[in-house]
Motif scaffolding. Structure first.
Motif, short mmCIF file in Angstrom:
data_model
loop_
_atom_site.label_atom_id
_atom_site.label_comp_id
_atom_site.label_asym_id
_atom_site.label_seq_id
_atom_site.Cartn_x
_atom_site.Cartn_y
_atom_site.Cartn_z
N PHE A 44 0.83 -1.19 0.00
CA PHE A 44 0.00 0.00 0.00
C PHE A 44 0.87 1.25 0.00
O PHE A 44 2.06 1.21 0.31
N ASP A 45 0.24 2.38 -0.35
CA ASP A 45 1.00 3.62 -0.40
C ASP A 45 1.05 4.24 1.00
O ASP A 45 0.52 3.69 1.96
N LYS A 46 1.69 5.41 1.11
CA LYS A 46 1.89 6.05 2.42
C LYS A 46 0.58 6.36 3.13
O LYS A 46 0.46 6.18 4.34
N THR A 47 -0.42 6.83 2.38
CA THR A 47 -1.71 7.16 3.00
C THR A 47 -2.37 5.91 3.55
O THR A 47 -2.88 5.91 4.66
N ASP A 48 -2.34 4.83 2.78
CA ASP A 48 -2.92 3.57 3.26
C ASP A 48 -2.19 3.06 4.50
O ASP A 48 -2.81 2.50 5.40
N ALA A 49 -0.88 3.25 4.55
CA ALA A 49 -0.09 2.82 5.71
C ALA A 49 -0.54 3.55 6.96
O ALA A 49 -0.67 2.95 8.03
N LEU A 50 -0.80 4.83 6.85
CA LEU A 50 -1.27 5.61 8.00
C LEU A 50 -2.63 5.11 8.47
O LEU A 50 -2.85 4.91 9.66
N PHE A 51 -3.54 4.87 7.54
CA PHE A 51 -4.85 4.34 7.91
C PHE A 51 -4.72 2.96 8.55
O PHE A 51 -5.41 2.63 9.50
N TYR A 52 -3.82 2.15 8.03
CA TYR A 52 -3.58 0.81 8.56
C TYR A 52 -3.12 0.89 10.02
O TYR A 52 -3.62 0.17 10.88
N MET A 53 -2.15 1.77 10.30
CA MET A 53 -1.65 1.91 11.67
C MET A 53 -2.75 2.37 12.62
O MET A 53 -2.85 1.88 13.74
N ARG A 54 -3.55 3.28 12.16
CA ARG A 54 -4.64 3.77 13.01
C ARG A 54 -5.68 2.68 13.25
O ARG A 54 -6.18 2.53 14.36
N GLU A 55 -5.99 1.93 12.23
CA GLU A 55 -6.97 0.86 12.34
C GLU A 55 -6.49 -0.23 13.29
O GLU A 55 -7.28 -0.81 14.05
N LYS A 56 -5.20 -0.53 13.29
CA LYS A 56 -4.63 -1.59 14.12
C LYS A 56 -4.23 -1.09 15.51
O LYS A 56 -3.64 -1.82 16.28
N ASN A 57 -4.55 0.17 15.83
CA ASN A 57 -4.27 0.73 17.14
C ASN A 57 -2.77 0.76 17.45
O ASN A 57 -2.35 0.44 18.55
N LYS A 58 -1.97 1.12 16.45
CA LYS A 58 -0.52 1.16 16.59
C LYS A 58 -0.06 2.55 17.03
O LYS A 58 -0.58 3.56 16.57
N VAL A 59 0.93 2.58 17.91
CA VAL A 59 1.57 3.83 18.30
C VAL A 59 2.61 4.14 17.23
O VAL A 59 3.40 3.27 16.87
N PHE A 60 2.60 5.35 16.70
CA PHE A 60 3.52 5.64 15.60
C PHE A 60 4.21 6.98 15.69
O PHE A 60 4.84 7.42 14.74
N GLY A 61 4.14 7.63 16.82
CA GLY A 61 4.87 8.88 16.92
C GLY A 61 4.83 9.51 18.30
O GLY A 61 3.88 9.33 19.05
N ILE A 62 5.90 10.23 18.62
CA ILE A 62 5.98 11.04 19.84
C ILE A 62 5.88 12.49 19.40
O ILE A 62 6.58 12.93 18.50
N ARG A 63 4.97 13.23 20.02
CA ARG A 63 4.80 14.63 19.69
C ARG A 63 4.87 15.47 20.95
O ARG A 63 4.69 14.97 22.04
#
Length: 172
Positions: A44-63
């Motif tokens: 999948f492309d970058k946008t799909d990857a972001l949706f995938y991480m959100r759907e799977k409840n993945k932590v992906f960044g410190i802000r």
């Protein structure tokens, strides 16, 4: 702290840039942190990857890493939400919360609608969009803001077209 800190998307570590080199400052350990294996055999492309991480409840960044006296405040990106953390350096303790209340600006307890952005060691700076004050409270600013609020009269003059407001919360 006096040394600049650095992190980027997908990193579970905040780095400190010191006179002697770059060193780990803070490591977030979570079983939900996004891993390389989460993307293996996926096409999948970058946008799909972001949706995938959100759907799977993945932590992906410190802000929003902000050092506050004897603590560090930061936010983790999970789903479409952010989880806020305070890590106290003495005693070593972590507190997790999903919202903060602002009892300094508002008459009644309200969620903080100000975006905490940095600290200078004496206090914390936050930015707020003027149109959010009354909209969020579903009341007029006159009804919402505390009577003894510094520069209250100026805040009451703001319109939707006004520039964002910078608030300063001094530490006690």
């Amino acid at each position: 702290g006096e040394n600049p800190k650095y992190t980027q998307f997908f990193m579970d570590t905040v780095m400190s840039i010191t006179p002697t080199g770059i060193k780990p400052y803070l490591v977030v350990q979570s079983k939900n942190w996004v891993q390389t294996k989460d993307f293996q055999n996926k096409d999948f492309d970058k946008t799909d990857a972001l949706f995938y991480m959100r759907e799977k409840n993945k932590v992906f960044g410190i802000r929003k890493l902000i050092e506050i006296q004897d603590a560090v405040f930061f936010t983790l990106e999970i789903n479409d939400e952010y989880s806020n953390y305070y890590v106290f350096t003495s005693p070593r303790e972590t507190r997790i919360f999903h919202r903060m209340l602002d009892d300094l600006v508002y008459k009644e307890e309200r969620f903080v609608i100000n975006d905490m952005v940095c600290s200078d060691g004496e206090g914390m700076y936050a930015i707020s969009n003027p149109r959010l004050f009354a909209d969020f409270a579903e009341q007029s600013m006159e009804e919402t803001l505390k009577q003894d609020l510094d520069k209250r009269d100026q805040l009451l003059q703001l319109t939707e077209d006004s520039n964002p407001v910078i608030f300063y919360y001094a530490y006690k």
